[in-house]
Design a protein around this motif. Structure first.
Motif, PDB file in Angstrom:
ATOM      1  N   SER A   1       0.832  -1.205   0.000  1.00  0.00           N
ATOM      2  CA  SER A   1       0.000   0.000   0.000  1.00  0.00           C
ATOM      3  C   SER A   1       0.868   1.256   0.000  1.00  0.00           C
ATOM      4  O   SER A   1       2.054   1.220   0.344  1.00  0.00           O
ATOM      5  N   VAL A   2       0.243   2.370  -0.352  1.00  0.00           N
ATOM      6  CA  VAL A   2       0.962   3.641  -0.341  1.00  0.00           C
ATOM      7  C   VAL A   2       1.425   3.982   1.080  1.00  0.00           C
ATOM      8  O   VAL A   2       2.516   4.509   1.273  1.00  0.00           O
ATOM      9  N   ASP A   3       0.618   3.638   2.081  1.00  0.00           N
ATOM     10  CA  ASP A   3       1.013   3.911   3.464  1.00  0.00           C
ATOM     11  C   ASP A   3       2.224   3.079   3.879  1.00  0.00           C
ATOM     12  O   ASP A   3       3.146   3.591   4.518  1.00  0.00           O
ATOM     13  N   GLU A   4       2.219   1.801   3.505  1.00  0.00           N
ATOM     14  CA  GLU A   4       3.351   0.949   3.863  1.00  0.00           C
ATOM     15  C   GLU A   4       4.625   1.397   3.138  1.00  0.00           C
ATOM     16  O   GLU A   4       5.696   1.440   3.728  1.00  0.00           O
ATOM     17  N   MET A   5       4.499   1.750   1.866  1.00  0.00           N
ATOM     18  CA  MET A   5       5.681   2.205   1.133  1.00  0.00           C
ATOM     19  C   MET A   5       6.187   3.525   1.684  1.00  0.00           C
ATOM     20  O   MET A   5       7.400   3.737   1.786  1.00  0.00           O
ATOM     21  N   THR A   6       5.276   4.404   2.068  1.00  0.00           N
ATOM     22  CA  THR A   6       5.676   5.658   2.701  1.00  0.00           C
ATOM     23  C   THR A   6       6.468   5.358   3.971  1.00  0.00           C
ATOM     24  O   THR A   6       7.538   5.942   4.200  1.00  0.00           O
ATOM     25  N   ASP A   7       5.968   4.439   4.792  1.00  0.00           N
ATOM     26  CA  ASP A   7       6.672   4.061   6.023  1.00  0.00           C
ATOM     27  C   ASP A   7       8.066   3.521   5.733  1.00  0.00           C
ATOM     28  O   ASP A   7       9.026   3.839   6.439  1.00  0.00           O
ATOM     29  N   ARG A   8       8.179   2.700   4.696  1.00  0.00           N
ATOM     30  CA  ARG A   8       9.476   2.118   4.345  1.00  0.00           C
ATOM     31  C   ARG A   8      10.476   3.190   3.911  1.00  0.00           C
ATOM     32  O   ARG A   8      11.635   3.165   4.314  1.00  0.00           O
ATOM     33  N   ILE A   9      10.018   4.111   3.083  1.00  0.00           N
ATOM     34  CA  ILE A   9      10.920   5.171   2.615  1.00  0.00           C
ATOM     35  C   ILE A   9      11.338   6.068   3.769  1.00  0.00           C
ATOM     36  O   ILE A   9      12.521   6.409   3.909  1.00  0.00           O
ATOM     37  N   ILE A  10      10.395   6.428   4.610  1.00  0.00           N
ATOM     38  CA  ILE A  10      10.719   7.263   5.777  1.00  0.00           C
ATOM     39  C   ILE A  10      11.721   6.544   6.676  1.00  0.00           C
ATOM     40  O   ILE A  10      12.678   7.155   7.175  1.00  0.00           O
ATOM     41  N   ALA A  11      11.543   5.254   6.876  1.00  0.00           N
ATOM     42  CA  ALA A  11      12.470   4.481   7.718  1.00  0.00           C
ATOM     43  C   ALA A  11      13.877   4.490   7.125  1.00  0.00           C
ATOM     44  O   ALA A  11      14.860   4.672   7.853  1.00  0.00           O
ATOM     45  N   VAL A  12      13.984   4.316   5.820  1.00  0.00           N
ATOM     46  CA  VAL A  12      15.302   4.341   5.178  1.00  0.00           C
ATOM     47  C   VAL A  12      15.933   5.721   5.310  1.00  0.00           C
ATOM     48  O   VAL A  12      17.118   5.849   5.636  1.00  0.00           O
ATOM     49  N   LEU A  13      15.155   6.757   5.085  1.00  0.00           N
ATOM     50  CA  LEU A  13      15.687   8.114   5.214  1.00  0.00           C
ATOM     51  C   LEU A  13      16.127   8.398   6.648  1.00  0.00           C
ATOM     52  O   LEU A  13      17.171   9.008   6.873  1.00  0.00           O
ATOM     53  N   ALA A  14      15.346   7.950   7.613  1.00  0.00           N
ATOM     54  CA  ALA A  14      15.673   8.187   9.019  1.00  0.00           C
ATOM     55  C   ALA A  14      16.929   7.423   9.428  1.00  0.00           C
ATOM     56  O   ALA A  14      17.808   7.964  10.099  1.00  0.00           O
ATOM     57  N   GLU A  15      17.026   6.172   9.016  1.00  0.00           N
ATOM     58  CA  GLU A  15      18.192   5.363   9.372  1.00  0.00           C
ATOM     59  C   GLU A  15      19.435   5.820   8.626  1.00  0.00           C
ATOM     60  O   GLU A  15      20.518   5.859   9.190  1.00  0.00           O
ATOM     61  N   GLY A  16      19.261   6.145   7.341  1.00  0.00           N
ATOM     62  CA  GLY A  16      20.409   6.490   6.512  1.00  0.00           C
ATOM     63  C   GLY A  16      20.994   7.846   6.815  1.00  0.00           C
ATOM     64  O   GLY A  16      22.194   8.049   6.717  1.00  0.00           O
ATOM     65  N   SER A  17      20.177   8.784   7.200  1.00  0.00           N
ATOM     66  CA  SER A  17      20.675  10.138   7.393  1.00  0.00           C
ATOM     67  C   SER A  17      20.690  10.580   8.845  1.00  0.00           C
ATOM     68  O   SER A  17      21.446  11.446   9.227  1.00  0.00           O
ATOM     69  N   GLY A  18      19.820   9.987   9.632  1.00  0.00           N
ATOM     70  CA  GLY A  18      19.682  10.457  11.003  1.00  0.00           C
ATOM     71  C   GLY A  18      18.993  11.790  11.100  1.00  0.00           C
ATOM     72  O   GLY A  18      18.798  12.309  12.182  1.00  0.00           O
ATOM     73  N   LEU A  19      18.604  12.388   9.968  1.00  0.00           N
ATOM     74  CA  LEU A  19      18.008  13.718   9.992  1.00  0.00           C
ATOM     75  C   LEU A  19      16.635  13.746  10.628  1.00  0.00           C
ATOM     76  O   LEU A  19      16.288  14.729  11.274  1.00  0.00           O
ATOM     77  N   THR A  20      15.864  12.702  10.425  1.00  0.00           N
ATOM     78  CA  THR A  20      14.515  12.710  10.987  1.00  0.00           C
ATOM     79  C   THR A  20      14.606  12.727  12.513  1.00  0.00           C
ATOM     80  O   THR A  20      13.873  13.421  13.190  1.00  0.00           O
ATOM     81  N   LYS A  21      15.547  11.976  13.058  1.00  0.00           N
ATOM     82  CA  LYS A  21      15.738  11.970  14.508  1.00  0.00           C
ATOM     83  C   LYS A  21      16.269  13.317  14.989  1.00  0.00           C
ATOM     84  O   LYS A  21      15.841  13.833  15.996  1.00  0.00           O
ATOM     85  N   LYS A  22      17.232  13.885  14.242  1.00  0.00           N
ATOM     86  CA  LYS A  22      17.851  15.148  14.641  1.00  0.00           C
ATOM     87  C   LYS A  22      16.863  16.298  14.631  1.00  0.00           C
ATOM     88  O   LYS A  22      16.988  17.213  15.428  1.00  0.00           O
ATOM     89  N   CYS A  23      15.902  16.253  13.742  1.00  0.00           N
ATOM     90  CA  CYS A  23      14.984  17.397  13.668  1.00  0.00           C
ATOM     91  C   CYS A  23      13.977  17.388  14.797  1.00  0.00           C
ATOM     92  O   CYS A  23      13.276  18.355  14.998  1.00  0.00           O
TER      93      CYS A  23
END
Length: 171
Positions: free
Chosen positions: A147-169
């Motif tokens: 689903s679009v929601d699950e894929m959104t979650d997956r992309i957000i998780a990769v961005l958060a893990e890969g960059s740490g930016l989501t946590k930092k903000c």
């Protein structure tokens, strides 16, 4: 374009349908490729403007809306274009440019609070835009069971893990 396809469509077809002279067309666009690219950019900007507040920035809520909007937009358009048609490279460039500009703006504002960044903001925006767009293209072509929601979650998780930016903000 729907009737003939982009490749077969002529400037004369466009000007006849728009009820303008060829000279008027050429005063605004050098060719049909430029018109199509501008149309794609305008539609994507309008879509983002409808979904994302003007003061949005790099935070989990705005990033989630951005990713979901890109996923839905790519899925809606990729199904209409023939893979061999010249539309896909124009679509890709227009969306990636617009997405990259938005992300660069968000990251520049975030960087103002971060003195420890070693990667240039433009590189971060470029990599992030390709990550989001590439995942959206692949998902739209092959992952009907996600689903679009699950894929959104997956992309957000990769961005958060890969960059740490989501946590930092969130600090």
């Amino acid at each position: 374009m729907r009737e003939k396809g982009f490749t077969a469509m002529t400037i004369q077809d466009i000007t006849d349908r728009a009820d303008v002279h060829r000279g008027t067309f050429y005063a605004h666009f050098p060719d049909k490729f430029a018109l199509l690219e501008q149309s794609i950019r305008d539609k994507f900007r309008h879509l983002l403007g409808r979904e994302i507040p003007p003061d949005a920035g790099w935070n989990p809520g705005h990033l989630r809306v951005l990713v979901r909007t890109v996923l839905e937009h790519v899925r809606s358009l990729y199904g209409r274009c023939s893979p061999i048609d010249t539309v896909n490279p124009l679509f890709e460039r227009a969306i990636l440019d617009e997405l990259g500009e938005l992300l660069q703006h968000w990251l520049e504002r975030l960087r103002a609070d971060r003195a420890d960044w070693t990667i240039p903001v433009d590189t971060m925006a470029l990599m992030t835009s390709w990550s989001i767009f590439g995942a959206a293209v692949q998902w739209s072509k092959t992952y009907d069971d996600i689903s679009v929601d699950e894929m959104t979650d997956r992309i957000i998780a990769v961005l958060a893990e890969g960059s740490g930016l989501t946590k930092k903000c969130n600090r």
